[in-house]
Write a protein that holds these residues in place. Sequence first.
Motif, mmCIF file in Angstrom:
data_model
loop_
_atom_site.group_PDB
_atom_site.id
_atom_site.type_symbol
_atom_site.label_atom_id
_atom_site.label_comp_id
_atom_site.label_asym_id
_atom_site.label_seq_id
_atom_site.Cartn_x
_atom_site.Cartn_y
_atom_site.Cartn_z
ATOM 1 N N LEU A 231 -5.061 2.350 -5.340
ATOM 2 C CA LEU A 231 -5.042 0.890 -5.259
ATOM 3 C C LEU A 231 -3.856 0.261 -5.996
ATOM 4 C CD1 LEU A 231 -8.850 0.134 -5.860
ATOM 5 C CD2 LEU A 231 -7.671 0.596 -3.707
ATOM 6 N N MET A 232 -3.066 1.084 -6.695
ATOM 7 C CA MET A 232 -1.952 0.549 -7.479
ATOM 8 C C MET A 232 -0.909 -0.162 -6.622
ATOM 9 S SD MET A 232 -1.992 0.625 -10.756
ATOM 10 C CE MET A 232 -0.246 0.515 -11.173
ATOM 11 N N THR A 233 -0.841 0.136 -5.341
ATOM 12 C CA THR A 233 0.087 -0.571 -4.450
ATOM 13 C C THR A 233 -0.103 -2.081 -4.573
ATOM 14 O OG1 THR A 233 0.237 1.225 -2.845
ATOM 15 C CG2 THR A 233 0.643 -0.996 -2.018
ATOM 16 N N PHE A 234 -1.351 -2.518 -4.729
ATOM 17 C CA PHE A 234 -1.661 -3.946 -4.751
ATOM 18 C C PHE A 234 -1.480 -4.554 -6.141
ATOM 19 C CE2 PHE A 234 -3.485 -2.307 -0.956
ATOM 20 C CZ PHE A 234 -3.345 -3.322 -0.035
ATOM 21 N N ASN A 235 -1.048 -3.734 -7.118
ATOM 22 C CA ASN A 235 -0.700 -4.251 -8.439
ATOM 23 C C ASN A 235 0.813 -4.374 -8.598
ATOM 24 O OD1 ASN A 235 -3.368 -4.439 -9.465
ATOM 25 N ND2 ASN A 235 -3.409 -2.221 -9.759
ATOM 26 N N ASP A 236 1.540 -4.253 -7.503
ATOM 27 C CA ASP A 236 2.994 -4.367 -7.531
ATOM 28 C C ASP A 236 3.414 -5.799 -7.864
ATOM 29 O OD1 ASP A 236 5.721 -3.093 -6.574
ATOM 30 O OD2 ASP A 236 5.577 -5.071 -5.626
ATOM 31 N N GLU A 237 4.367 -5.953 -8.774
ATOM 32 C CA GLU A 237 4.785 -7.287 -9.211
ATOM 33 C C GLU A 237 5.387 -8.102 -8.076
ATOM 34 O OE1 GLU A 237 7.690 -9.503 -12.497
ATOM 35 O OE2 GLU A 237 7.275 -7.344 -12.653
ATOM 36 N N GLU A 238 6.238 -7.496 -7.254
ATOM 37 C CA GLU A 238 6.869 -8.243 -6.166
ATOM 38 C C GLU A 238 5.839 -8.690 -5.129
ATOM 39 O OE1 GLU A 238 9.941 -9.327 -6.292
ATOM 40 O OE2 GLU A 238 9.945 -8.382 -8.270
ATOM 41 N N LEU A 239 4.830 -7.857 -4.908
ATOM 42 C CA LEU A 239 3.771 -8.246 -3.980
ATOM 43 C C LEU A 239 2.969 -9.423 -4.544
ATOM 44 C CD1 LEU A 239 2.117 -7.862 -1.423
ATOM 45 C CD2 LEU A 239 0.831 -6.043 -2.585
ATOM 46 N N ALA A 240 2.688 -9.384 -5.837
ATOM 47 C CA ALA A 240 1.966 -10.497 -6.473
ATOM 48 C C ALA A 240 2.764 -11.799 -6.336
ATOM 49 C CB ALA A 240 1.709 -10.179 -7.941
ATOM 50 N N ARG A 241 4.066 -11.706 -6.529
ATOM 51 C CA ARG A 241 4.901 -12.900 -6.410
ATOM 52 C C ARG A 241 4.965 -13.384 -4.958
ATOM 53 N NH1 ARG A 241 7.306 -14.106 -11.065
ATOM 54 N NH2 ARG A 241 7.526 -12.471 -12.638
ATOM 55 N N ALA A 242 4.926 -12.446 -4.008
ATOM 56 C CA ALA A 242 4.928 -12.836 -2.593
ATOM 57 C C ALA A 242 3.641 -13.568 -2.234
ATOM 58 C CB ALA A 242 5.092 -11.596 -1.717
ATOM 59 N N VAL A 243 2.526 -13.134 -2.788
ATOM 60 C CA VAL A 243 1.249 -13.824 -2.562
ATOM 61 C C VAL A 243 1.318 -15.240 -3.137
ATOM 62 C CG1 VAL A 243 -1.200 -13.868 -3.187
ATOM 63 C CG2 VAL A 243 -0.134 -11.723 -2.465
ATOM 64 N N ALA A 244 1.862 -15.357 -4.359
ATOM 65 C CA ALA A 244 1.963 -16.673 -5.004
ATOM 66 C C ALA A 244 2.871 -17.615 -4.227
ATOM 67 C CB ALA A 244 2.465 -16.510 -6.437
ATOM 68 N N ALA A 245 3.914 -17.066 -3.585
ATOM 69 C CA ALA A 245 4.887 -17.896 -2.862
ATOM 70 C C ALA A 245 4.504 -18.150 -1.414
ATOM 71 C CB ALA A 245 6.263 -17.218 -2.916
ATOM 72 N N CYS A 246 3.501 -17.456 -0.910
ATOM 73 C CA CYS A 246 3.133 -17.583 0.496
ATOM 74 C C CYS A 246 2.657 -19.009 0.802
ATOM 75 C CB CYS A 246 2.042 -16.577 0.842
ATOM 76 S SG CYS A 246 1.629 -16.527 2.604
ATOM 77 N N PRO A 247 3.180 -19.646 1.863
ATOM 78 C CA PRO A 247 2.778 -21.029 2.179
ATOM 79 C C PRO A 247 1.371 -21.124 2.753
ATOM 80 C CG PRO A 247 4.277 -20.192 3.852
ATOM 81 C CD PRO A 247 4.238 -19.154 2.778
ATOM 82 N N VAL A 248 0.807 -20.003 3.172
ATOM 83 C CA VAL A 248 -0.547 -19.974 3.727
ATOM 84 C C VAL A 248 -1.492 -19.371 2.681
ATOM 85 C CG1 VAL A 248 -2.005 -19.062 5.583
ATOM 86 C CG2 VAL A 248 0.369 -19.710 6.056
ATOM 87 N N PRO A 249 -2.697 -19.930 2.497
ATOM 88 C CA PRO A 249 -3.629 -19.351 1.530
ATOM 89 C C PRO A 249 -3.887 -17.867 1.807
ATOM 90 C CG PRO A 249 -4.477 -21.417 2.407
ATOM 91 C CD PRO A 249 -3.277 -21.080 3.218
ATOM 92 N N VAL A 250 -3.870 -17.058 0.756
ATOM 93 C CA VAL A 250 -4.105 -15.622 0.883
ATOM 94 C C VAL A 250 -5.429 -15.263 0.207
ATOM 95 C CG1 VAL A 250 -3.242 -13.301 0.336
ATOM 96 C CG2 VAL A 250 -1.631 -15.136 0.921
ATOM 97 N N VAL A 251 -6.283 -14.550 0.953
ATOM 98 C CA VAL A 251 -7.541 -14.043 0.414
ATOM 99 C C VAL A 251 -7.421 -12.527 0.334
ATOM 100 C CG1 VAL A 251 -10.026 -13.840 0.749
ATOM 101 C CG2 VAL A 251 -8.849 -15.946 1.415
ATOM 102 N N THR A 252 -7.632 -11.955 -0.859
ATOM 103 C CA THR A 252 -7.501 -10.514 -1.010
ATOM 104 C C THR A 252 -8.885 -9.850 -1.009
ATOM 105 O OG1 THR A 252 -7.502 -10.686 -3.421
ATOM 106 C CG2 THR A 252 -5.370 -10.675 -2.317
ATOM 107 N N GLY A 253 -8.926 -8.670 -0.419
ATOM 108 C CA GLY A 253 -10.127 -7.842 -0.446
ATOM 109 C C GLY A 253 -9.675 -6.408 -0.640
ATOM 110 N N ILE A 254 -9.655 -5.946 -1.898
ATOM 111 C CA ILE A 254 -9.091 -4.646 -2.228
ATOM 112 C C ILE A 254 -10.221 -3.704 -2.643
ATOM 113 C CG2 ILE A 254 -7.329 -3.419 -3.526
ATOM 114 C CD1 ILE A 254 -6.307 -5.798 -1.814
ATOM 115 N N GLY A 255 -10.466 -2.659 -1.858
ATOM 116 C CA GLY A 255 -11.477 -1.672 -2.228
ATOM 117 C C GLY A 255 -12.877 -2.087 -1.853
ATOM 118 N N HIS A 256 -13.804 -1.222 -2.224
ATOM 119 C CA HIS A 256 -15.223 -1.492 -2.001
ATOM 120 C C HIS A 256 -15.831 -2.127 -3.234
ATOM 121 C CE1 HIS A 256 -14.953 0.465 1.815
ATOM 122 N NE2 HIS A 256 -14.584 1.628 1.281
ATOM 123 N N GLU A 257 -17.155 -2.283 -3.251
ATOM 124 C CA GLU A 257 -17.802 -2.993 -4.352
ATOM 125 C C GLU A 257 -17.499 -2.427 -5.735
ATOM 126 O OE1 GLU A 257 -21.921 -3.688 -3.904
ATOM 127 O OE2 GLU A 257 -21.735 -4.648 -1.965
#
Length: 260
Positions: A231-257
């Motif tokens: 799951l570390m792919t989704f802890n990437d700093e550039e990806l986090a910044r891309a989510v923050a900059a995205c003009p459309v709301p982003v909902v994340t669902g990473i992994g199971h419960e």
Amino acid sequence: MAGWNLTGNTVSAEFDGSDDQERKELSVSQAVEIAAGALDAIPQLSVLGEVTGFRGPNARSGHCYFQIKDDSAAVDCIIWKGAYLKRTFDLRDGMQVSFKGSFNLYKATGRMSFVARSFSLAGEGLLRQQVAQLAEKLRREGLMDEARKRRIPVFCSRVAVVTSLSGAVIDDVKRTLRRRNPLVELVCVGAKVQGEGAPAELIEGLRRAAAITPAPDCILLVRGGGSFEDLMTFNDEELARAVAACPVPVVTGIGHEPDT
């Protein structure tokens, strides 16, 4: 009977039960002295284990006392004040830590301990520390402020999903949306969710999803479960910044419960 020395080789001296040998009894102090000498002969070791029962730093001495354990053994551990002051993180129960030090016998009680002179996080613990440090960095920059969150419509009519199109997660998304709101239009954007180059593909997937015309009401960034390393792919700093900059709301669902 033959004994063993510290290298695992048999000792040639035999115990024959004679009166002279039986009279060679040791005092407790002498026996403990022999044991302490044997422990002192063991070179410095690197020991990987889980911290448990952590107590410290002691209010008066500043020393720390706890145990390190694995699935089948545990040993008392001590870190003196001077060594703990050089730490880069605080120890706590449950951490997987690599300790460097040596064994010591406290002669007054005959109690053996491992005295750690330095320590570092190991494996998943190190990754979790890196993630926590990144999260704190982004928080200080204001990227996690509530005011930055984009409003998601109560009833979405068009949803884009960025994920691997070959895994089970895309079927889970389709099934859940059919159950919740079968009228939602789903647009799928494929990207790697694990391995080399995955963060860059996910960032590109977000860009493509946000550029869809007409624009989606929100973007789902999702993947199935896996190990913390997976799951570390989704802890990437550039990806986090891309989510923050995205003009459309982003909902994340990473992994199971069980995953966070």
